[in-house]
Design a protein around this motif. Sequence first.
Motif, PDB file in Angstrom:
ATOM      1  N   PRO A 215     -11.681  10.912  33.318  1.00 33.64           N
ATOM      2  CA  PRO A 215     -12.609   9.847  32.913  1.00 33.64           C
ATOM      3  C   PRO A 215     -13.917  10.397  32.350  1.00 33.64           C
ATOM      4  O   PRO A 215     -14.584   9.733  31.552  1.00 33.64           O
ATOM      5  CB  PRO A 215     -12.840   9.074  34.215  1.00 33.64           C
ATOM      6  CG  PRO A 215     -11.685   9.407  35.097  1.00 33.64           C
ATOM      7  CD  PRO A 215     -11.296  10.806  34.735  1.00 33.64           C
ATOM      8  N   GLU A 216     -14.299  11.611  32.789  1.00 28.09           N
ATOM      9  CA  GLU A 216     -15.583  12.169  32.371  1.00 28.09           C
ATOM     10  C   GLU A 216     -15.555  12.715  30.946  1.00 28.09           C
ATOM     11  O   GLU A 216     -16.618  12.895  30.341  1.00 28.09           O
ATOM     12  CB  GLU A 216     -16.001  13.300  33.326  1.00 28.09           C
ATOM     13  CG  GLU A 216     -16.227  12.875  34.772  1.00 28.09           C
ATOM     14  CD  GLU A 216     -14.950  12.901  35.590  1.00 28.09           C
ATOM     15  OE1 GLU A 216     -15.037  12.697  36.817  1.00 28.09           O
ATOM     16  OE2 GLU A 216     -13.865  13.128  34.997  1.00 28.09           O
ATOM     17  N   LEU A 217     -14.364  12.995  30.425  1.00 28.43           N
ATOM     18  CA  LEU A 217     -14.265  13.634  29.111  1.00 28.43           C
ATOM     19  C   LEU A 217     -13.449  12.784  28.149  1.00 28.43           C
ATOM     20  O   LEU A 217     -12.488  12.125  28.550  1.00 28.43           O
ATOM     21  CB  LEU A 217     -13.596  15.007  29.227  1.00 28.43           C
ATOM     22  CG  LEU A 217     -14.343  16.115  29.963  1.00 28.43           C
ATOM     23  CD1 LEU A 217     -13.477  17.359  30.024  1.00 28.43           C
ATOM     24  CD2 LEU A 217     -15.653  16.427  29.275  1.00 28.43           C
ATOM     25  N   SER A 218     -13.819  12.847  26.879  1.00 21.30           N
ATOM     26  CA  SER A 218     -12.992  12.230  25.850  1.00 21.30           C
ATOM     27  C   SER A 218     -11.754  13.096  25.631  1.00 21.30           C
ATOM     28  O   SER A 218     -11.710  14.248  26.063  1.00 21.30           O
ATOM     29  CB  SER A 218     -13.773  12.113  24.542  1.00 21.30           C
ATOM     30  OG  SER A 218     -14.024  13.405  24.004  1.00 21.30           O
ATOM     31  N   VAL A 219     -10.760  12.544  24.953  1.00 19.95           N
ATOM     32  CA  VAL A 219      -9.550  13.312  24.662  1.00 19.95           C
ATOM     33  C   VAL A 219      -9.891  14.541  23.824  1.00 19.95           C
ATOM     34  O   VAL A 219      -9.382  15.639  24.058  1.00 19.95           O
ATOM     35  CB  VAL A 219      -8.512  12.428  23.936  1.00 19.95           C
ATOM     36  CG1 VAL A 219      -7.319  13.276  23.492  1.00 19.95           C
ATOM     37  CG2 VAL A 219      -8.036  11.301  24.840  1.00 19.95           C
ATOM     38  N   VAL A 220     -10.797  14.377  22.853  1.00 18.86           N
ATOM     39  CA  VAL A 220     -11.177  15.496  21.989  1.00 18.86           C
ATOM     40  C   VAL A 220     -11.826  16.601  22.808  1.00 18.86           C
ATOM     41  O   VAL A 220     -11.507  17.791  22.644  1.00 18.86           O
ATOM     42  CB  VAL A 220     -12.127  15.024  20.872  1.00 18.86           C
ATOM     43  CG1 VAL A 220     -12.662  16.226  20.089  1.00 18.86           C
ATOM     44  CG2 VAL A 220     -11.400  14.085  19.924  1.00 18.86           C
ATOM     45  N   ASP A 221     -12.725  16.245  23.724  1.00 20.05           N
ATOM     46  CA  ASP A 221     -13.393  17.268  24.534  1.00 20.05           C
ATOM     47  C   ASP A 221     -12.413  17.941  25.500  1.00 20.05           C
ATOM     48  O   ASP A 221     -12.532  19.140  25.781  1.00 20.05           O
ATOM     49  CB  ASP A 221     -14.557  16.649  25.307  1.00 20.05           C
ATOM     50  CG  ASP A 221     -15.746  16.343  24.413  1.00 20.05           C
ATOM     51  OD1 ASP A 221     -15.813  16.926  23.312  1.00 20.05           O
ATOM     52  OD2 ASP A 221     -16.603  15.522  24.793  1.00 20.05           O
ATOM     53  N   SER A 222     -11.444  17.165  26.023  1.00 28.49           N
ATOM     54  CA  SER A 222     -10.425  17.755  26.901  1.00 28.49           C
ATOM     55  C   SER A 222      -9.605  18.786  26.132  1.00 28.49           C
ATOM     56  O   SER A 222      -9.316  19.873  26.633  1.00 28.49           O
ATOM     57  CB  SER A 222      -9.514  16.662  27.462  1.00 28.49           C
ATOM     58  OG  SER A 222     -10.214  15.777  28.294  1.00 28.49           O
TER      59      SER A 222
ATOM     60  N   ARG B  80     -20.364  19.377  19.269  1.00 25.50           N
ATOM     61  CA  ARG B  80     -19.652  18.886  20.448  1.00 25.50           C
ATOM     62  C   ARG B  80     -19.567  19.967  21.514  1.00 25.50           C
ATOM     63  O   ARG B  80     -19.631  19.685  22.726  1.00 25.50           O
ATOM     64  CB  ARG B  80     -18.254  18.412  20.063  1.00 25.50           C
ATOM     65  CG  ARG B  80     -18.251  17.196  19.164  1.00 25.50           C
ATOM     66  CD  ARG B  80     -16.868  16.605  19.059  1.00 25.50           C
ATOM     67  NE  ARG B  80     -16.520  15.888  20.272  1.00 25.50           N
ATOM     68  CZ  ARG B  80     -16.100  14.636  20.311  1.00 25.50           C
ATOM     69  NH1 ARG B  80     -15.977  13.938  19.196  1.00 25.50           N
ATOM     70  NH2 ARG B  80     -15.792  14.061  21.454  1.00 25.50           N
TER      71      ARG B  80
ATOM     72  N   THR C 162      -6.595  15.135  30.964  1.00 28.06           N
ATOM     73  CA  THR C 162      -7.498  14.034  30.633  1.00 28.06           C
ATOM     74  C   THR C 162      -8.211  13.568  31.894  1.00 28.06           C
ATOM     75  O   THR C 162      -7.610  13.450  32.957  1.00 28.06           O
ATOM     76  CB  THR C 162      -6.721  12.857  30.021  1.00 28.06           C
ATOM     77  OG1 THR C 162      -5.680  12.454  30.935  1.00 28.06           O
ATOM     78  CG2 THR C 162      -6.071  13.269  28.706  1.00 28.06           C
TER      79      THR C 162
ATOM     80  N   TRP D 139     -11.257  20.056  35.350  1.00 27.65           N
ATOM     81  CA  TRP D 139     -11.074  19.643  33.949  1.00 27.65           C
ATOM     82  C   TRP D 139     -10.105  20.556  33.206  1.00 27.65           C
ATOM     83  O   TRP D 139      -9.663  20.216  32.109  1.00 27.65           O
ATOM     84  CB  TRP D 139     -12.418  19.635  33.227  1.00 27.65           C
ATOM     85  CG  TRP D 139     -13.343  18.563  33.717  1.00 27.65           C
ATOM     86  CD1 TRP D 139     -13.067  17.591  34.644  1.00 27.65           C
ATOM     87  CD2 TRP D 139     -14.710  18.358  33.323  1.00 27.65           C
ATOM     88  NE1 TRP D 139     -14.169  16.797  34.851  1.00 27.65           N
ATOM     89  CE2 TRP D 139     -15.197  17.245  34.046  1.00 27.65           C
ATOM     90  CE3 TRP D 139     -15.564  19.006  32.438  1.00 27.65           C
ATOM     91  CZ2 TRP D 139     -16.492  16.752  33.900  1.00 27.65           C
ATOM     92  CZ3 TRP D 139     -16.853  18.532  32.293  1.00 27.65           C
ATOM     93  CH2 TRP D 139     -17.319  17.412  33.003  1.00 27.65           C
TER      94      TRP D 139
END
Length: 323
Positions: free
Chosen positions: A253-260, A289, A251, A314
């Motif tokens: 800060p730049e990514l949402s949990v879904v995108d991670s 997405r 996880t 990431w």
Amino acid sequence: MAEGDLRPVDVEVYRALLDQSGTTTELGARLGMDVGRLGSVLRGLVAKELVSRSSGRPARFTAVAPEVGLGGLVLRRERELERVRALQAELREWQRRKVRDVDPAELLEVVRGGEEISKRAAQLMRSAVDEVRFVDKPPYAQPPSVLHPVERELLGRGVRFRGVYDRSAVELHHLEADLEAGVALGEQARVVADAPLKMILVDGVRCILPLDSTAPDLGTALVVRPCTLLDALGELFESLWKHAMPFAVHTTPELSVVDSRMLTLLTAGLPDRSIAKQLGLSYRTFQRRLRDLMDALGAQTRFQAGLRAAEQGWVPVDLPPAR
């Protein structure tokens, strides 16, 4: 219960004495606890050197500072664990020497039926002292919906877990309740495109694996005891581990949990529709997405997106060695 074990009631009483010392009667009134039971708990805490008892009447009990009392308890448990490990190493070596005189038929145990295989696998894992290594792929005796309770228990005890997941297994496990839960507790996980078999190796002295890894269901399994075959299975695991890709959701800060999670599953090589299903997204939403994520990375291809994501930190980077 081992001598050094602390029960919830022990912790409750010890915590109360850290707040304020007192007699058995005073402490019983504060905790709403039967004086007879409380007396037994206090005697145990005094024996563990977590509580001191005054010589006056009535006796007053005072908590020993955690860094002193619990420090001593930790030291005693570490010494106990060292003795167990030394005994394990001694017995393991004794067992290996005895293998030469053992009937080869005794080196393999046949277990039949999904329920019996599940029980035997759990029993073997609970015997682990140092490490459990496993290769995970279908078929399953039980559907992999949540983190196995034995793994959760052993990780809490400090047993190391290393797992190599076949790509098809990642599709079947629940991402959050199973895979992420294990990694969060300390499991080290990696993914390969096609694992040759499934197995569980316990401390290098026992292994359970299906008789037929290509069968549609898990009907028969073998338990292998120390022998050349067990050594070969250990080497096979290490080879798979060396060439597998790390699996962990990072996880940022730049990514949402879904995108991670999407990045993690993309790195693992899952098909698009499987990723969408794991994330609970419609296929159209997943595609949107994914395009947004690739645009954010400035990538034209998925391979390029993986490299850019690794550069950004990431996704975990632990690339296998060149062949």
